[in-house]
Every structure is written in structure tokens, then in C-alpha cells.
Design a protein around this motif. Structure first.
Motif, PDB file in Angstrom:
ATOM      1  N   THR A 132       0.823  -1.203   0.000  1.00  0.00           N
ATOM      2  CA  THR A 132       0.000   0.000   0.000  1.00  0.00           C
ATOM      3  C   THR A 132       0.861   1.258   0.000  1.00  0.00           C
ATOM      4  OG1 THR A 132      -1.721  -1.154   1.253  1.00  0.00           O
ATOM      5  CG2 THR A 132      -1.761   1.262   1.331  1.00  0.00           C
ATOM      6  N   ILE A 133       0.525   2.157  -0.929  1.00  0.00           N
ATOM      7  CA  ILE A 133       1.096   3.506  -0.842  1.00  0.00           C
ATOM      8  C   ILE A 133       0.186   4.292   0.063  1.00  0.00           C
ATOM      9  CG2 ILE A 133       1.379   5.707  -2.061  1.00  0.00           C
ATOM     10  CD1 ILE A 133       2.292   4.292  -4.462  1.00  0.00           C
ATOM     11  N   ILE A 134       0.699   4.792   1.168  1.00  0.00           N
ATOM     12  CA  ILE A 134      -0.098   5.728   1.952  1.00  0.00           C
ATOM     13  C   ILE A 134       0.650   7.056   1.972  1.00  0.00           C
ATOM     14  CG2 ILE A 134       0.659   4.599   4.111  1.00  0.00           C
ATOM     15  CD1 ILE A 134      -2.057   5.746   5.295  1.00  0.00           C
ATOM     16  N   ASN A 135       0.017   8.052   1.345  1.00  0.00           N
ATOM     17  CA  ASN A 135       0.621   9.371   1.185  1.00  0.00           C
ATOM     18  C   ASN A 135      -0.300  10.435   1.730  1.00  0.00           C
ATOM     19  OD1 ASN A 135       2.283   8.892  -2.032  1.00  0.00           O
ATOM     20  ND2 ASN A 135       3.161   8.980   0.001  1.00  0.00           N
ATOM     21  N   ASN A 136       0.303  11.524   2.136  1.00  0.00           N
ATOM     22  CA  ASN A 136      -0.476  12.696   2.520  1.00  0.00           C
ATOM     23  C   ASN A 136      -1.172  13.282   1.299  1.00  0.00           C
ATOM     24  OD1 ASN A 136      -0.141  15.984   2.729  1.00  0.00           O
ATOM     25  ND2 ASN A 136      -1.031  15.012   4.512  1.00  0.00           N
ATOM     26  N   LEU A 137      -2.273  13.963   1.531  1.00  0.00           N
ATOM     27  CA  LEU A 137      -3.056  14.537   0.442  1.00  0.00           C
ATOM     28  C   LEU A 137      -2.253  15.547  -0.378  1.00  0.00           C
ATOM     29  CD1 LEU A 137      -6.725  15.550   0.545  1.00  0.00           C
ATOM     30  CD2 LEU A 137      -5.103  17.195  -0.335  1.00  0.00           C
ATOM     31  N   VAL A 138      -1.471  16.384   0.281  1.00  0.00           N
ATOM     32  CA  VAL A 138      -0.702  17.402  -0.447  1.00  0.00           C
ATOM     33  C   VAL A 138       0.332  16.730  -1.356  1.00  0.00           C
ATOM     34  CG1 VAL A 138       0.918  19.332  -0.230  1.00  0.00           C
ATOM     35  CG2 VAL A 138      -1.085  19.206   1.291  1.00  0.00           C
ATOM     36  N   SER A 139       0.958  15.669  -0.863  1.00  0.00           N
ATOM     37  CA  SER A 139       1.943  14.954  -1.701  1.00  0.00           C
ATOM     38  C   SER A 139       1.268  14.446  -2.975  1.00  0.00           C
ATOM     39  CB  SER A 139       2.533  13.757  -0.945  1.00  0.00           C
ATOM     40  OG  SER A 139       2.923  14.097   0.342  1.00  0.00           O
ATOM     41  N   LEU A 140       0.151  13.763  -2.815  1.00  0.00           N
ATOM     42  CA  LEU A 140      -0.533  13.183  -3.977  1.00  0.00           C
ATOM     43  C   LEU A 140      -1.042  14.263  -4.932  1.00  0.00           C
ATOM     44  CD1 LEU A 140      -2.506  10.354  -2.138  1.00  0.00           C
ATOM     45  CD2 LEU A 140      -0.812   9.986  -3.956  1.00  0.00           C
ATOM     46  N   THR A 141      -1.482  15.385  -4.391  1.00  0.00           N
ATOM     47  CA  THR A 141      -2.053  16.437  -5.217  1.00  0.00           C
ATOM     48  C   THR A 141      -0.966  17.213  -5.960  1.00  0.00           C
ATOM     49  OG1 THR A 141      -3.875  16.544  -3.654  1.00  0.00           O
ATOM     50  CG2 THR A 141      -3.676  18.398  -5.143  1.00  0.00           C
ATOM     51  N   THR A 142       0.276  17.066  -5.503  1.00  0.00           N
ATOM     52  CA  THR A 142       1.389  17.738  -6.165  1.00  0.00           C
ATOM     53  C   THR A 142       1.893  16.924  -7.356  1.00  0.00           C
ATOM     54  OG1 THR A 142       1.984  18.750  -4.052  1.00  0.00           O
ATOM     55  CG2 THR A 142       3.679  18.750  -5.742  1.00  0.00           C
ATOM     56  N   VAL A 143       1.629  15.622  -7.332  1.00  0.00           N
ATOM     57  CA  VAL A 143       2.145  14.730  -8.377  1.00  0.00           C
ATOM     58  C   VAL A 143       1.697  15.127  -9.798  1.00  0.00           C
ATOM     59  CG1 VAL A 143       1.954  12.346  -9.230  1.00  0.00           C
ATOM     60  CG2 VAL A 143       2.636  12.783  -6.861  1.00  0.00           C
ATOM     61  N   PRO A 144       0.423  15.488 -10.022  1.00  0.00           N
ATOM     62  CA  PRO A 144       0.037  15.849 -11.399  1.00  0.00           C
ATOM     63  C   PRO A 144       0.903  16.977 -11.982  1.00  0.00           C
ATOM     64  CG  PRO A 144      -1.925  15.543 -10.058  1.00  0.00           C
ATOM     65  CD  PRO A 144      -0.747  15.470  -9.129  1.00  0.00           C
TER      66      PRO A 144
END
Lengths: 155, 513
Positions: free
Chosen positions: B299-311
Motif C-alpha cells: 500500500t502507498i499511503i501518502n499525505n493529500l498534499v503529496s498526492l495532489t502535487t504529483v500531477p
């Protein structure tokens, strides 16, 4: 929202979640939305429905601050007690609000009008002190807000 | 011709009357026969100016704020366009210094677009990251994230790319992407703003993560204290399914799970337990969630800001992102200025800006107008810093070197009326309330901490009890299973170290109060 336990309604709620893995929290949220709290008969009922022990269900219900074992007042006021609100004298304001309704934290007025609960952060920290009344956010609270809240809950 | 008005629907704007302003605008325009369309956006994050209303003009958007419902008739009194001389006129929002000084990457669309309009999102660059990921293939997508230098924005600062690689390398029948949106730190609201202001960005980020590591299912765990965010994000997921951005055709699904008021569920393993339907108790590591996480799967568990920065990283390239920042802290950080501050809000900037610049220049000092005495950085588990440390740059390592942490980027400002012994007591009390109870140093230590600090506040054997608190902090720091017990010593010890005068109370002093 009724506060009487209704097994048929509970059965329907569990059925709605039967495609989900690990659905106990969503089920408890829905039960609380339906009954206003998690009634005692829900514990053995869920244990049987989900094939887990009563201790496991009880353990989950008692672990999370959100789940109530008693019905709340008609209005629920959550006051933020975390640091950002502390820095803006939120504690003193909370004290005045509690005094106004002659309540302690978590208490409900004898007429069942309002329950006041502590919460630790509503994410409104740049507009402290903040609160939530029946799910609606309120911020930059001051003494006038106390009157406004009193008016709201008198309706 | 219809003129578009933009009124935030962000909870912090609604909390100060944005809904009433929107209603007043509609009514007043109707009365005057002016054709307007009201678009409800997220917030730009200039919270002292909320409700901030923007009006579309041929020269771009013009902002007015803070607007109360009673100001609306005056705003429309002269017809449209509203005169730039109006006392509430702020000019172009991009020119407001607080916004002008920022580097908006993760928050580029927040407060600008209608959060539930896929057309708006696409028009402002949405979806380009996922398109590029698909053209690169999983391995190169992952390499891009690694090269960007992105580190976990939840607080731990672990390199995101390494976490993803571990999950990609694991073989299993199923893998999961979990977004940690259990933003419980006081002084933080970045996750909330994104959920309410640009939810499709998170969906895109999670879809990219799923594509990169071979996961078909994602969970977003949102705290129950954020009802607006839950509502808006739920709608966004539904719209994305209808659009084909999510669902069978896209090969990726998202399910929203709602927390139940337990702070400790922000700890990644407690969060996984909670999704599985159990008490939010911390798991011992190893195994890491990347090896055995949700339902025992990688499982990848990431903070919301990290994931939202990826795009953005995928759309613009790893090098573009890594070109911002300092040292090993690459890119930007959404810093949240909160508490007793004149200009509170969200400030996204490249790493390296100093604490003093943030509090004094950008935040404008305290709202009360009194001198700043202390700031707590990184939530309830973060250290209190005095003015003497205001030269500390916002950077993971620089804060660690000064016995602090940047955490999720929240800064709570206190003026000179603060009693630091009370703040230290609160840190212990909060830990006692929120402890999951699994490990002894956290469960018992926090309660003993409250009792001992109470003695210090009463002036009972202050020196001896301070020594005891210090010893207790050592035990909690090194003996606790997770950051709740392990980091509670940060606020406690920093308060004692930097503000010793608040702890050395004689019984006489206490009596005099």
C-alpha cells in the motif's frame, strides 16, 4: 431521526455496505445518522451481522470520539479547543458559552435543546476561534457570536 | 451580458458568511435587473479577507473583501463594472502581496476554479499529468516522481518516490493507494482547502500513483470534522466516474472513508486499521505498509498534499519541480499561517523562506496587535519557537537541527499573553486524550506528564518536577510506538527550554495570582 432502535432499519443499513471491505465505521456512522446515537442493541446486532465479537464492536464504538452512546440535544455545538483557537482566547469564550447554558463539556441542557462538545481542530485556524453548529462552520467568534448561537439553538 | 461573480464555498469562507453574501448578490442583482452568474470556488487562502468576492472584468478578475452581506447593495449601487475606487476593492487578486509572493504549484487552481467543474479543471491544465504518465509508462512515471525530490508533506518527509518504488517492486494480487486526509494538526487546513477547492487534482494524483505501481483501488480517509470537504470530494468522485476519469475504463476506483474523531488515525498504520473497521491502534513496524499495508497488501499511503502535487510534477517535469527549494527539501510547501496572526492563510512557497519572514512580513504580526512571543510549528507535536529562532529557514533539516519539525506546515502564532507552562500542559493533555493506548510511554506517560506539569504550575518543587518531566520526555521520545507519544516531548521540551521563566514559579507567585 428517531432514537428508537429499529432492527429492520439497521439491517437495511448493513446491507447497503455489504460490498465494502472493513465496513464497520461507515455502518456506525450511518446508524448514528439514523438513530442519533449508537443504541446498545446495535452492539450484539453488528457482532452477529459482521461475524465479529461483541468485544470488537464495543471496542470500536468506544474508541472513536464521534460515536455517542446517548442521544444528543436537538442542536450540537462543537467548540474548537486546539492551539490555534487557544491563541485567540478560545478557551475563555468557550467558558462563557458553557456558563451561558450551564453546561460542562459534553453536556446536554435539561430541555434537550443543545449539546456542547469539545473538538480538536476544524481546520478554520486562520479565523480562530471557531466552532461548528449542527455541521455548519462558524469562525472569528466573539461575544456577539454567543448571543447569535443562543438565538440559533432556541429555534 | 452576464457578468460572472466568484464567491468561495470553502468552509472557512462560509464560516464568516460567504453563503449570505452569495444570496445577497443574487437578490440585489435581481432587484437591479443586472444579469450575473455566481460561481462558487474554493478559497485563495487569504482568510483575513474572506469572504473575498471576485468579479470578472475585461481586464481580468477584480477582488473585493472582506465583503459582508450588508455591503452588497453598496457594491452594486453604481451598476457594473464596480468602481475600482470602492473601499473594499483589492484590485487584481494576483497583485495582492500575500498572493504575489507565492509560488502556487499545488494550489494553482485552488480558489480560481469551480471545484466541481471538470471543464474548468481541464481548461486550467487538469489531466495533463495523467496523460503524460500514460505516455511515459509506469516505470518512467515513477522515476519522474523520484527525481522531483518530492517528500511526504504529512510531516515525516520520507521520499515519495522511494515509497512508490517499494510498492511497485512488491508482487501481490492487489495493491492499494491510500490518501491520508486526516488533517488533525491545529493550525493546518491545506488538505481541507484542496478537497474543497480542487478535488480533481487529488483524483488525478491518485490515478497516477495507481498507474505507476499497479494499483486499481484507492481510499481517501477524510476526518469527520470536515463535512464540507467530505461532501464536495464525494461529489467530485461521482463526477469523475461519470466522466471516465475513474471507473472500469480508467482502471482505477476511489472510495471515500470518513474518520470518527480520533487524532491518532492520522498516523498511517492507525489509519489503515481504521479503514479495516477496527480501533485506530498503531501497528508495530515492520512490516512497512509498502510491503503489508491495507488488508495485508502492498500500500502507498501518502499525505493529500503529496498526492495532489504529483500531477504538476508529471505535467511540468521533475526538473521543474526540483528547481524550487533548498538542500534536500525540493519544491514548494503550502505553509499555513494561523492562530493569533493578522494576515492568516495559506502561503505556498519554495522551501527556504524564514520563519521570521513568514510571521512578521507575510503574516503581518499578531491579530491582537501585541508582540509575538512564541510560534508552534508543525501542529500539536511540533516545537514552540521563540523570536530568537526566527532566522530558521522552512526546510525539513533546518527545523530538525533546532529540535523542531515542519510537520504538515502549520504555524500557530501566540502573543505575549501566552503562558508556556499551560501550553506544555496542553501538549501532554492532548496526548492523553488522543493516545491509542497501545504503548505504555504514550498512554501512561502523557497522564503523568499532565500531573507533573500541574505541580510545576502550582509551584510545587518546580526544579525537581521539571527534571522529572524531562526524564519522562526522554522515555516517551524513545519508547513510544509512533509520533504521537514520540513527538509530544517536542512542544513540552521546547517550551521549557525557550521559555524557562514560565516554569519557575514559586508557591508565593502562584498565591499572588
Amino acid at each position: 431521526m428517531s432514537s428508537r432502535w429499529n432492527e429492520a432499519e439497521a439491517t437495511e443499513i448493513v446491507r447497503r455496505h455489504d460490498v465494502r471491505e472493513g465496513a464497520l465505521l461507515p455502518i456506525l456512522h450511518d446508524l448514528q445518522a439514523a438513530f442519533g446515537y449508537v443504541p446498545e442493541p446495535a452492539i450484539p446486532f453488528l457482532a452477529h451481522a459482521l461475524n465479529i465479537t461483541r468485544a470488537e464492536v464495543h471496542g470500536v464504538v468506544s474508541f472513536y470520539h464521534d460515536f455517542r452512546r446517548e442521544p444528543a440535544g436537538r442542536h450540537v455545538l462543537k467548540l474548537c479547543r486546539a492551539e490555534a483557537c487557544q491563541s485567540m482566547d478560545g478557551e475563555a469564550l468557550a467558558r462563557r458559552l458553557l456558563d451561558r447554558f450551564v453546561l460542562d463539556w459534553g453536556g446536554t441542557t435539561p430541555d434537550g435543546r443543545v449539546t456542547i462538545e469539545a473538538t480538536y481542530c476544524l481546520g478554520l485556524c486562520a479565523s480562530a476561534p471557531s466552532a461548528m453548529l449542527d455541521g455548519e462552520p462558524m469562525a472569528r467568534l466573539n461575544d456577539e457570536s454567543i448571543d447569535e448561537i443562543a438565538r440559533e439553538v432556541s429555534r | 451580458m452576464t457578468t460572472r461573480f466568484f464567491v468561495p464555498r470553502d468552509a472557512a469562507a462560509r464560516a464568516v458568511g460567504a453563503d449570505k453574501v452569495a444570496i445577497a448578490l443574487r437578490e440585489e442583482a435581481g432587484r437591479r435587473g443586472i444579469e450575473i452568474e455566481i460561481v462558487r470556488t474554493g478559497s485563495r487562502g487569504l482568510f483575513w479577507l474572506e469572504p473575498m468576492v471576485e468579479v470578472e472584468t475585461p481586464a481580468g478578475r477584480i477582488a473585493f473583501g472582506p465583503v459582508a452581506a450588508r455591503d452588497v447593495p453598496g457594491l452594486l449601487a453604481g451598476g457594473l463594472p464596480i468602481g475600482l475606487r470602492h473601499p473594499l476593492c483589492l484590485g487584481r487578486p494576483e497583485d495582492i502581496p500575500f498572493l504575489k509572493r507565492q509560488t502556487r504549484i499545488t494550489f494553482a487552481r485552488c480558489g480560481v476554479v469551480d471545484p466541481l467543474s471538470l471543464a474548468d479543471w481541464r481548461a486550467q491544465g487538469g489531466g495533463r499529468g495523467l496523460d503524460r504518465a500514460r505516455s511515459l509508462g509506469p516505470a518512467k512515471t515513477l522515476a519522474e516522481v523520484t527525481r522531483s525530490g518530492l517528500r511526504g508533506r504529512g510531516g515525516a518527509g520520507f521520499p515519495t518516490g522511494i515509497k512508490w518504488q517499494t510498492v511497485a517492486d512488491a508482487s501481490a494480487d492487489r495493491k492499494y493507494i491510500v490518501c491520508n486526509a486526516d488533517e488533525g494538526d491545529s493550525g493546518t487546513f491545506a488538505d481541507r482547502m484542496l478537497l474543497e477547492g480542487d478535488p480533481f487534482a487529488l483524483i488525478e494524483g491518485m490515478a497516477i500513483a495507481g498507474f505507476a505501481v499497479g494499483a486499481a483501488k484507492g481510499f481517501v480517509y477524510i476526518r469527520s470534522e470536515y463535512p464540507d470537504a467530505i461532501r464536495i470530494f464525494g461529489r467530485a468522485v461521482h463526477l469523475a466516474e461519470g466522466d471516465g476519469l475513474l471507473g472500469a475504463g480508467a482502471g482505477f476506483d476511489i472510495e471515500v472513508r470518513v474518520g470518527a474523531g480520533a487524532y491518532v488515525c492520522g498516523e498511517e498504520t492507525a489509519l489503515l486499521e481504521s479503514i479495516e473497521g477496527r480501533r485506530g491502534q498503531v501497528r508495530a513496524k515492520p512490516p512497512l505498509p509498502a510491503h503489508r499495508g491495507l488488508f495485508g497488501r502492498p500500500t502507498i499511503i501518502n499525505n493529500l498534499v503529496s498526492l495532489t502535487t504529483v500531477p504538476w510534477i508529471l505535467a511540468e517535469g521533475a526538473e521543474a519541480y526540483a528547481s524550487f527549494g533548498m538542500g534536500r527539501s525540493r519544491g514548494t510547501m503550502p505553509i499555513q499561517l494561523a492562530g493569533n496572526i493578522r494576515q492568516g492563510g495559506l502561503f505556498e512557497a519554495a522551501f527556504g523562506v524564514t520563519l521570521g519572514e513568514l510571521v512578521d512580513e507575510i503574516g503581518g504580526g499578531t491579530r491582537s496587535g501585541r508582540p509575538v512571543r512564541a510560534v508552534q510549528v508543525g501542529g500539536p507535536l511540533g516545537a514552540y519557537f521563540p523570536r530568537a529562532l526566527f532566522d530558521t529557514p522552512f526546510d525539513y533539516e533546518a527545523f530538525t537541527a533546532r529540535d523542531g519539525l515542519i510537520g504538515h506546515g502549520g504555524i500557530v502564532v501566540f502573543d505575549d499573553t501566552v503562558d508556556m507552562a499551560r501550553q506544555a500542559r496542553f501538549a501532554m493533555e492532548f496526548c492523553a486524550i488522543e493516545s491509542c493506548g497501545k504503548c505504555t510511554p504514550c498512554r501512561i506517560g502523557s497522564t503523568r506528564g499532565v500531573e507533573t506539569i500541574d505541580k510545576i504550575i502550582r509551584g510545587e518543587r518546580s526544579a525537581a518536577n521539571l527534571e522529572l518531566v524531562e526524564d519522562l520526555c526522554q522515555t516517551m521520545k524513545f519508547g513510544s510506538l509512533c509520533a504521537l507519544g514520540g513527538f509530544t516531548p517536542y512542544p513540552v521540551m521546547s517550551a521549557i527550554r525557550h521559555f524557562p521563566e514560565d516554569f519557575l514559579r514559586s508557591p508565593v507567585n502562584v498565591a499572588a495570582q
